[in-house]
Design an enzyme around this catalytic site. Structure first.
Site, PDB file in Angstrom:
ATOM      1  CG  ASP A 233      -2.208   5.099 -18.389  1.00 45.78           C
ATOM      2  OD1 ASP A 233      -3.321   5.074 -18.943  1.00 45.78           O
ATOM      3  OD2 ASP A 233      -2.027   4.728 -17.205  1.00 45.78           O
ATOM      4  CD  GLU A 263      -5.978   8.262 -19.694  1.00 47.67           C
ATOM      5  OE1 GLU A 263      -7.051   7.726 -19.425  1.00 47.67           O
ATOM      6  OE2 GLU A 263      -4.923   7.988 -19.075  1.00 47.67           O
TER       7      GLU A 263
END
Ligand code: CA
Length: 494
Positions: A233, A263
């Site tokens: 993340d 990400e």
């Protein structure tokens, strides 16, 4: 078999439904549709207890086991239910992709009085206050867990900054003056001067005690849950040096290379290239520019030039590193990054990621199962995308073979996969329109004599027969898609 990832959650998945039990129940079906990896949401205790989606991490070691933040379970269920879901997915040969959220923590147990400097929220390198003592929420010792698994205490030395002072709700970002000075950590990109800080208490990766604890946690997590791939993340806000070392450590300890998707949320391809270069093959990246192109195409309708659909995407420039997706939990309606692809274009976008050989696609939960939720006054109904199941079955069985593109008209594009000589049912053609009814002359070769094709979406009812060389005009209805296959394939994609 080609890799296919399923994002098995969305932001508003109802906690009453228990996502872990749902994932366990769907494992057999997902295997049948050719899913190789299931991405599950953050499994650890959120600062919002069992209402937290999981990106506001409180305790990484609490997988729904301890009475903390008002609940034992997380939004998705208990630790035992989580481990059972992982086991069930493994029994069906599906890898579990764990969501790794290490940029920040939320929901501290105590305040500390610490020397801080305030920075300009639009230029985090610009200091706008003298050093001053402030009460900030940076002390974490997890009383509900009582040192089980780890006795590490997080305090101001383990964080770079926080976003509000205890005594007010003032909007501000404070850089903590700690052993690593008064500068933010190095990150790839230069938004807001330096985008190390995102939210909550931002983790200080220059502190070796922090990196040691996170490596210890990574080992504990992999051993405890048996996960075998990662979704990282918010890497835009985390030092690349940290994740290189963290992944190298886990790869070394477990003597394997964990499949890892990072990400980096940017539409600017140059930052994605820069991040990939720094990470030197350790990660693949979500193709955010491709999602953006899908969104734009869905909004612009006939004005969008379909041959540009891959322009400035990872899929175009670095297909081996591209993890493609149509939408996710951040882009769905009412979310902060809302950019949900309009429904009419969803079949187009899903066909473009699933029925082509480049990129590893991610199917989004609501695109497959649908979803319904209420936020404030808004009730959102998300319908499943038509024919998504059939597209997955085609991907699973018929992706081999030569792929040829016909991206030669602004409103109608097509491609075909010629299939293999041995499999009579193989070979398919796809045609997309964003304006009127259309057709594409395509050569589906590799088979002897004329062959008859049907549109498995049922958008076009008439069958189409090629000439002896395997060429035909394959049609499509306006603003729709058609997927042309041989009748022999129909039984295989039911
Ligand atoms: Ca950070």
């Amino acid at each position: 078999m080609p890799l296919t990832i399923f994002q098995f959650f969305h932001w508003y998945f109802p906690k009453e439904k228990n996502l872990w039990n749902e994932a366990a129940a769907q494992a057999e079906h997902l295997q049948f549709t050719g899913i190789s990896h299931v991405w599950l949401p953050p499994a650890y205790k959120s600062s919002a207890g069992d209402n937290g989606v999981g990106y506001d991490v409180y305790d990484l070691f609490d997988l729904g086991e301890f009475d903390q933040k008002g609940t034992v379970r997380t939004k998705y269920g208990t630790k035992d239910e989580y481990l059972n879901a992982v086991t069930k997915l493994h029994e069906h040969n599906i890898s579990v992709m764990a969501d790794i959220v290490l940029n920040h923590k939320n929901g501290a147990d105590e305040f500390e009085t610490v020397k801080v400097i305030q920075v300009d929220t639009n230029d985090r390198n610009k200091v706008i206050s003298k050093p001053e003592d402030k009460q900030i929420s940076t002390k974490y010792y997890f009383p509900g867990r009582n040192k089980k698994y780890s006795d590490f205490v997080w305090d101001y030395k383990t964080f770079t900054g926080v976003d509000a002072c205890a005594e007010s709700n003032e909007k501000c970002i404070y850089k903590i003056v700690n052993d690593y000075g008064d500068l933010w950590d190095d990150v790839v990109g230069d938004e807001f001067g330096n985008f190390d800080y995102l939210l909550g208490a931002d983790i200080e990766f220059r502190n070796p005690a922090v990196t040691a604890e996170l490596e210890y946690w990574g080992k504990w997590y992999v051993e405890t849950a048996g996960i075998e791939s990662f979704r990282l993340d918010a890497v835009k806000h985390i030092s690349a040096k940290f994740y290189k070392e963290w992944l190298d450590c886990l790869n070394r300890v477990f003597k394997k290379k964990f499949f890892t998707v990072a990400e980096y949320w940017s539409q600017d391809i140059k930052y994605l290239h820069e991040y990939l270069d720094v990470m030197q093959g350790r990660v693949q990246l979500f193709d955010v520019p491709l999602h953006h192109n899908f969104f734009e195409a869905s909004k612009q309708g006939k004005d969008y030039k379909l041959p540009d659909i891959f322009k400035d995407t990872l899929l175009q420039s670095r297909p081996q590193s591209a993890i493609t997706f149509v939408d996710n939990h951040d882009t769905q309606p009412t979310q902060a990054l809302e950019s949900f692809v309009d429904f009419w274009f969803k079949p187009h976008a899903n066909a473009l990621i699933l029925l082509r050989q480049q990129g590893i696609p991610v199917v989004f939960y609501t695109d497959y199962y649908g979803g319904s939720y209420t936020v404030g006054e808004n009730t959102i109904e998300l319908a499943p995308v038509p024919n998504l199941y059939k597209m997955l079955k085609i991907r699973q069985q018929y992706l081999d073979g030569e792929q040829n593109d016909y991206f030669d008209h602004p409103n109608v594009i097509g491609w075909c996969n010629k299939g293999s000589g041995e499999n009579e049912a193989s070979g398919f053609g796809v045609v997309l329109s964003n304006n009127e009814d259309g057709f594409k002359e395509m050569h589906l070769g590799n088979h002897n004599g004329a062959k008859t094709f049907v549109d498995i979406t049922n958008n076009v009812q008439d069958k189409i027969t090629t000439n002896d060389e395997g060429t035909a005009l394959f049609t499509v209805k306006g603003r729709n898609i058609s997927i042309w296959m041989k009748e022999a394939a129909l039984e295989q994609i039911k």
